[in-house]
Each structure stands twice: as structure tokens, then as C-alpha cells.
Design an enzyme around this catalytic site. Sequence first.
Site, short mmCIF file in Angstrom:
data_model
loop_
_atom_site.label_atom_id
_atom_site.label_comp_id
_atom_site.label_asym_id
_atom_site.label_seq_id
_atom_site.Cartn_x
_atom_site.Cartn_y
_atom_site.Cartn_z
N ASP A 32 0.85 -1.18 0.00
CA ASP A 32 0.00 0.00 0.00
C ASP A 32 0.90 1.24 0.00
OD1 ASP A 32 -1.71 2.21 1.18
OD2 ASP A 32 -3.18 0.59 1.11
N ASN A 87 -13.14 -3.29 2.32
CA ASN A 87 -14.10 -2.18 2.39
C ASN A 87 -15.00 -2.28 1.17
OD1 ASN A 87 -13.00 -0.93 4.74
ND2 ASN A 87 -11.35 -0.13 3.49
N GLY A 93 -15.01 3.76 3.37
CA GLY A 93 -13.61 4.01 3.07
C GLY A 93 -13.06 3.42 1.79
N GLN A 94 -13.87 2.74 0.99
CA GLN A 94 -13.35 2.21 -0.26
C GLN A 94 -13.11 3.38 -1.21
OE1 GLN A 94 -15.81 -0.67 -2.36
NE2 GLN A 94 -14.15 -1.18 -3.77
N HIS A 100 -10.28 -5.42 -3.29
CA HIS A 100 -8.95 -5.53 -2.70
C HIS A 100 -9.06 -5.83 -1.21
CE1 HIS A 100 -10.00 -1.23 -2.47
NE2 HIS A 100 -9.17 -1.13 -1.44
N HIS A 102 -6.97 -5.63 2.29
CA HIS A 102 -5.84 -5.06 3.02
C HIS A 102 -5.31 -6.14 3.97
CE1 HIS A 102 -6.73 -0.73 2.09
NE2 HIS A 102 -7.94 -1.25 1.89
#
Length: 114
Positions: A32, A87, A93-94, A100, A102
Site C-alpha cells: 500500500d 471495504n 472508506g473504499q 482488494h 488489506h
Amino acid sequence: MTDPDCLFCKIVAGDVPAEVVHTTERTLAFRDINPQAPLHVLVVPRHHEPNAAASAEADAAVFAEIATAARSVATGAGYDDYRLVFNTGAGVGQTVFHTHCHVLAGRPMGWPPG
């Protein structure tokens, strides 16, 4: 399927650079760019779907492979304890609308998150 405007599709295609740490035939894992923990990696399917729920519905096997790749990333970095976060939707928060996961590890993480 790919989305020509999707950042993660561009990373999968190699058009945008990323620090790739793990690959499989159907997934790609990369660091990230704004890490929230000592280990913060994103695992994405190579096939574009907008969120985790859509990916699970479209192809349950690739969704399971995301979790398997996430485990490989965490344990390969020396972490047996890690958090996986999906998310789904801008309200939580996406920010990139390509499924994906995290993978977070390396610091204490309380509950509830956020």
C-alpha cells in the site's frame, strides 16, 4: 474483465508501477502506498469486480484465493497474527472500486477498528 479507468487494473497490467510482493495466476499483492501498519499489502484479483461482495458472487474460488494469498503474504513476512480488511462502498472508506483485501500486521490493532 478490466476497467480502463481503474488504478488497480492498471497495476495488474503493469501500466502503473507497484511494489509487488506476491503473485498467483489469479491474484496480485503489492504494498500500500499509504501504509497503516508495518505490513500493509493489498491483494487484488486480476479480474475486475468493484468490491468484495461482487467478487464473491462472480467467482467464489478467486475470492478464496485472495484469502490464501493474504495468508502467504503475512506468514512470508513473519507474521502469524494479521488482519484482513475488505471495504465495500465509499461510505466505509473504499476509494478504489476494484476488489482488494488489506493485509495488516506488525502492530497492535484494537477492536473495533476505526
